[in-house]
Write an enzyme that holds these catalytic residues in place. Structure first.
Site, mmCIF file in Angstrom:
data_model
loop_
_atom_site.group_PDB
_atom_site.id
_atom_site.type_symbol
_atom_site.label_atom_id
_atom_site.label_comp_id
_atom_site.label_asym_id
_atom_site.label_seq_id
_atom_site.Cartn_x
_atom_site.Cartn_y
_atom_site.Cartn_z
ATOM 1 N N LYS A 79 9.692 1.080 5.396
ATOM 2 C CA LYS A 79 8.245 0.914 5.277
ATOM 3 C C LYS A 79 7.610 1.008 6.663
ATOM 4 O O LYS A 79 8.149 0.497 7.643
ATOM 5 C CB LYS A 79 7.936 -0.444 4.635
ATOM 6 C CG LYS A 79 6.460 -0.674 4.321
ATOM 7 C CD LYS A 79 6.282 -2.008 3.589
ATOM 8 C CE LYS A 79 4.826 -2.298 3.256
ATOM 9 N NZ LYS A 79 4.666 -3.580 2.529
ATOM 10 N N SER A 154 2.174 -3.573 -1.771
ATOM 11 C CA SER A 154 1.818 -2.584 -0.771
ATOM 12 C C SER A 154 2.965 -1.640 -0.417
ATOM 13 O O SER A 154 2.761 -0.631 0.266
ATOM 14 C CB SER A 154 1.353 -3.296 0.500
ATOM 15 O OG SER A 154 2.405 -4.064 1.064
ATOM 16 N N SER A 178 4.575 -7.688 -2.752
ATOM 17 C CA SER A 178 4.529 -6.285 -2.330
ATOM 18 C C SER A 178 5.853 -5.549 -2.382
ATOM 19 O O SER A 178 5.905 -4.346 -2.156
ATOM 20 C CB SER A 178 3.954 -6.185 -0.908
ATOM 21 O OG SER A 178 2.587 -6.522 -0.910
#
Length: 493
Positions: A79, A154, A178
């Site tokens: 990420k 997210s 997330s």
């Protein structure tokens, strides 16, 4: 079967038998990226040259007869809020679009030391603020099961990459769901470890008391192996827990007879989609057949978790994001009249709407006259929520709920209604407030879209969750379903 469809432990066995090379795996994943990335858009940055060089190093070790770890040569996506030395790290924000860190996050260093192959950096909601990855400053990411739907957020890029075969495993971060919510939407396994169990050093902060790095994988065995790599004490992180780390693969036991699992009634309330509830109830029935004792219980302060979370998280975000001022690094307007003008315009141009919204909410709750009424009260509610969990775990080995109240929603469906978007995390937020571990496991399909089951455990009881998830996985086909990109049909792996 294509290499990009396999699990890490299957690929490891093939490497040991010299049926394939690490370079074969890496190239298979990049070929898959070339084939589907224009539809899915999981990545912000790809690192092919670096990845192939790392794969060759693993192949050289194998050729020399050296022992390799269980994840050596396995492609991993990171990420884009984890610092990677020499590789752009943007947090999907224009304010950091050209930022190249001079160091790597501890978790990234551990991944590299274990000889995983970093494929690239994945898309996300800007600064991890969102539940759909629609808040990225660069582009939308699409759900591989239906490209007209969101992958969750997210960490939507990391979840979609694993689901689409664009990585074998990936790392995300979880502040209020997330990791688990996009894992649910994309039909993969996702875990938020106990707060302090994985180093946050080098993770760009959103809400420091809530953020936690965790993995996405194809199955529970891969999850245990990735946890073995990333967990552990880090002196560079003052919140890192200095406890002995177990070998998580020792918890992969196909037996849950006599284990007690609680189902909080507040998590199965009217807001849960009936088809989601049906799949959760089917999983509960299966767990009962496998010997677990599953009972309804109550978490009385659950209704207060959402407002408490958004006060605490936005307050911490307001403080953490103050560093992006155009002075030290990040976006700076070239023609500022003075220092104040530079601050205002650099932040106005660099931050997206959702980030601005949360900064304003957090600044308001921390301001004079409102701190006691809002932020301090939210901290007290957080303590009550943690006490709910503590009391539940005196009776139960784990708690169970839906991961998300719905399956993946359509792109644009909630973008103009932030309250409805925030409610997507209603089942996951209490876990972050309490600092405990939780895992999302696929438990079937509703209208050809994945449904996620959430397991929650006491602090540092990741092994218990792995055992329950592994048993359910071994007695069903829930983690063997993969999306056919661009449509609702599935390929069985």
């Amino acid at each position: 079967m294509e290499l990009f469809q396999l699990t890490a432990h299957q690929l490891h066995q093939m490497l040991l038998k010299k049926e394939i090379s690490a370079l074969d795996i890496t190239r298979a994943v990049y070929n898959r990226i070339e084939h589907v990335e224009d539809k899915v858009k999981s990545y912000l940055t790809l690192t092919r040259d670096q990845a192939e060089a790392k794969a060759r190093q693993v192949d050289e070790k194998i050729a020399a007869g050296e022992t390799i770890g269980p994840l050596a040569g396995i492609p991993i996506a990171i990420k884009d809020n984890m610092c990677t030395e020499g590789v752009r790290t943007t947090c999907a924000s224009k304010i950091l679009q050209n930022f190249i860190p001079p160091y790597s996050a501890t978790t990234v260093e551990k991944v590299q030391a274990a000889d995983l192959v970093m494929v690239g950096k994945t898309n996300m909601d800007e600064f991890a603020m969102g539940s759909s990855t629609e808040n990225s400053g660069f582009h939308l990411t699409h759900n591989p099961w239906d490209i007209n739907r969101v992958p969750g957020g997210s960490s939507g890029g990391s979840a979609s990459a694993v689901a689409a075969g664009e990585a074998i495993v990936s790392l995300g971060s979880d502040t209020g769901g997330s990791i688990r919510q996009p894992a649910s939407f994309c039909g993969v396994v996702g875990m938020k470890p106990t707060y302090g169990g994985v180093s946050r050093y080098g993770l760009v902060a959103y809400a420091s008391s809530l953020d936690q790095i965790g993995p996405f994988t194809r199955d529970v065995t891969d999850m245990a192996q990735v946890l073995n790599v990333i967990c552990g004490h880090d002196p560079m992180d003052s919140t890192s827990a200095n406890i002995k780390q177990p070998d998580y693969t020792q918890f992969l036991i196909n037996d849950i007879k006599g284990m007690k699992i609680g189902v909080p009634r507040e998590y199965m309330a009217d807001g849960i989609d009936p088809q989601v509830k049906e799949k959760i109830n089917a999983a509960i029935k299966k767990l009962t057949e496998l010997g677990a004792v599953v009972e309804e219980t109550s978490m009385p302060h659950t209704d207060y978790a959402m407002p408490a979370y958004y006060l605490i998280a936005t307050a911490e975000a307001s403080s953490n994001l103050a560093r992006y001022d155009g002075v030290r690094y990040g976006h700076r307007v070239p023609d500022a009249r003075d220092l104040v003008d530079m601050f205002k315009r650099s932040r106005s141009e660099g931050f997206g709407d959702e980030v601005k919204r949360r900064i304003m909410l957090g600044t308001y709750s921390l301001s004079a006259g409102y701190y006691d009424a809002y932020y301090l009260k939210a901290l007290k509610v957080r303590t009550l929520i943690k006490q709910d969990f503590d009391q539940a775990f005196e009776k139960y080995d784990a708690l169970l709920s839906p991961t998300s109240p719905t399956t993946a929603f359509k792109i644009g469906e909630m973008v103009d209604d932030p309250i409805q978007m925030y409610l997507q995390d209603v089942c996951t937020i209490p876990v972050n407030l309490a600092g405990i571990p939780a895992l999302s496991l696929p438990c079937g399909l509703a209208n050809n879209l994945p449904v996620g089951l959430q397991l929650m455990g006491k602090a540092f009881a990741e092994g218990t969750l792995l055992r329950i998830a592994y048993t359910l996985e071994q007695n069903t086909d829930i983690t063997r379903l993969r999306p056919a990109i661009g449509g609702g049909a599935v390929e069985t792996v």
